[in-house]
Write a protein that holds these residues in place. Structure first.
Motif, PDB file in Angstrom:
ATOM      1  N   MET A 274      -4.083 -11.150   5.141  1.00  0.00           N
ATOM      2  CA  MET A 274      -3.215 -10.936   3.983  1.00  0.00           C
ATOM      3  C   MET A 274      -2.220  -9.840   4.320  1.00  0.00           C
ATOM      4  N   THR A 275      -1.056  -9.919   3.715  1.00  0.00           N
ATOM      5  CA  THR A 275      -0.035  -8.896   3.856  1.00  0.00           C
ATOM      6  C   THR A 275      -0.251  -7.870   2.747  1.00  0.00           C
ATOM      7  N   ILE A 276      -0.233  -6.586   3.118  1.00  0.00           N
ATOM      8  CA  ILE A 276      -0.418  -5.502   2.150  1.00  0.00           C
ATOM      9  C   ILE A 276       0.684  -4.463   2.372  1.00  0.00           C
ATOM     10  N   SER A 277       1.325  -4.046   1.304  1.00  0.00           N
ATOM     11  CA  SER A 277       2.277  -2.937   1.430  1.00  0.00           C
ATOM     12  C   SER A 277       1.782  -1.706   0.680  1.00  0.00           C
ATOM     13  N   TRP A 278       0.688  -1.842  -0.035  1.00  0.00           N
ATOM     14  CA  TRP A 278       0.129  -0.696  -0.760  1.00  0.00           C
ATOM     15  C   TRP A 278      -1.051  -0.140   0.017  1.00  0.00           C
ATOM     16  N   SER A 279      -0.753   0.767   0.922  1.00  0.00           N
ATOM     17  CA  SER A 279      -1.783   1.417   1.731  1.00  0.00           C
ATOM     18  C   SER A 279      -1.410   2.879   1.907  1.00  0.00           C
ATOM     19  N   MET A 280      -2.401   3.677   2.271  1.00  0.00           N
ATOM     20  CA  MET A 280      -2.103   5.088   2.500  1.00  0.00           C
ATOM     21  C   MET A 280      -3.135   5.723   3.415  1.00  0.00           C
ATOM     22  N   VAL A 281      -2.715   6.786   4.085  1.00  0.00           N
ATOM     23  CA  VAL A 281      -3.610   7.608   4.880  1.00  0.00           C
ATOM     24  C   VAL A 281      -4.229   8.613   3.918  1.00  0.00           C
ATOM     25  N   MET A 282      -5.558   8.805   4.023  1.00  0.00           N
ATOM     26  CA  MET A 282      -6.241   9.741   3.134  1.00  0.00           C
ATOM     27  C   MET A 282      -6.641  11.036   3.837  1.00  0.00           C
ATOM     28  N   SER A 283      -6.865  10.969   5.157  1.00  0.00           N
ATOM     29  CA  SER A 283      -7.281  12.170   5.885  1.00  0.00           C
ATOM     30  C   SER A 283      -7.194  11.908   7.385  1.00  0.00           C
ATOM     31  N   PHE A 284      -7.448  12.963   8.163  1.00  0.00           N
ATOM     32  CA  PHE A 284      -7.450  12.851   9.617  1.00  0.00           C
ATOM     33  C   PHE A 284      -8.726  12.197  10.146  1.00  0.00           C
ATOM     34  N   GLU A 285      -9.711  11.916   9.339  1.00  0.00           N
ATOM     35  CA  GLU A 285     -11.069  11.521   9.777  1.00  0.00           C
ATOM     36  C   GLU A 285     -11.156  10.286  10.665  1.00  0.00           C
ATOM     37  N   PRO A 286     -10.558   9.219  10.676  1.00  0.00           N
ATOM     38  CA  PRO A 286      -9.475   8.739   9.830  1.00  0.00           C
ATOM     39  C   PRO A 286      -9.977   7.948   8.613  1.00  0.00           C
ATOM     40  N   ARG A 287      -9.381   8.213   7.488  1.00  0.00           N
ATOM     41  CA  ARG A 287      -9.651   7.502   6.238  1.00  0.00           C
ATOM     42  C   ARG A 287      -8.354   6.896   5.733  1.00  0.00           C
ATOM     43  N   PHE A 288      -8.454   5.681   5.229  1.00  0.00           N
ATOM     44  CA  PHE A 288      -7.304   4.959   4.693  1.00  0.00           C
ATOM     45  C   PHE A 288      -7.697   4.345   3.354  1.00  0.00           C
ATOM     46  N   ALA A 289      -6.701   3.961   2.579  1.00  0.00           N
ATOM     47  CA  ALA A 289      -6.961   3.222   1.349  1.00  0.00           C
ATOM     48  C   ALA A 289      -5.930   2.121   1.237  1.00  0.00           C
ATOM     49  N   LEU A 290      -6.326   1.035   0.630  1.00  0.00           N
ATOM     50  CA  LEU A 290      -5.392  -0.032   0.313  1.00  0.00           C
ATOM     51  C   LEU A 290      -5.729  -0.558  -1.073  1.00  0.00           C
TER      52      LEU A 290
END
Length: 180
Positions: A32-48
């Motif tokens: 799937m194509t997603i444009s709503w994502s973000m980096v949350m921390s250096f850990e690395p953690r992400f959110a979508l």
């Protein structure tokens, strides 16, 4: 200042880059194509942000893993094509001629044609806001990664490609993760 309709304000912060999220439910790989994502921390953690309206959501919930694949700006038509058809009735890998590569940690495939891939496990699902929190397990870049531009969705059917890269590493050294 010009007043714009509040319901369009998200287009001012659309985070980008546009990414693909691949899943594998044990039988079927999907993208799937997603444009709503973000980096949350250096850990690395992400959110979508996604939910049951996307075919891949059930696989994300059940397997608790995925791969984030980052296409380049040159792949804009691929991004739009993948994002405007459903995995419920389309094998997107076959339709768009994409090569699945195995990861080290997850069954969700990497995409060979993308400029980068990150294998991830789901560490939290915040259902109220349709947020999937991910932990990166392994990351890969294409050989020509530094020569490729990322694609950012504005949210209104238009896109922006990365521009010039401005280096301020020395000035920001105290804020960068170790090893950069």
């Amino acid at each position: 200042m010009n007043i714009i309709p509040n319901h369009t304000s998200f287009t001012l912060l659309e985070p980008g880059p546009v990414v693909f999220v691949t899943t594998h439910d044990g039988n079927f790989a999907n993208i799937m194509t997603i444009s709503w994502s973000m980096v949350m921390s250096f850990e690395p953690r992400f959110a979508l942000t996604t939910g049951a309206w996307n075919c891949s959501y059930t696989a994300l919930e059940q397997t608790r893993e995925c791969t984030i694949a980052i296409p380049s700006a040159e792949q804009i038509d691929l991004v739009v094509g993948v994002g405007t058809c459903s995995g419920r009735d389309t094998d997107k890998f076959a339709k768009f001629g994409l090569t699945q590569l195995p990861g080290q940690y997850v069954k969700a495939p990497l995409i060979a044609e993308c400029m980068a891939n990150i294998e991830c496990k789901v560490v939290d699902i915040i259902e109220e806001h349709h947020i999937i929190v991910l932990e990166g397990l392994a990351a890969y870049t294409a050989d020509d990664f530094t020569q490729r531009q990322m694609l950012h969705a504005v949210g209104d059917g238009t896109f922006i490609a990365d521009g010039a890269k401005l280096d301020r590493r020395e000035a920001m050294a105290s804020k960068l993760p170790q090893g950069w």
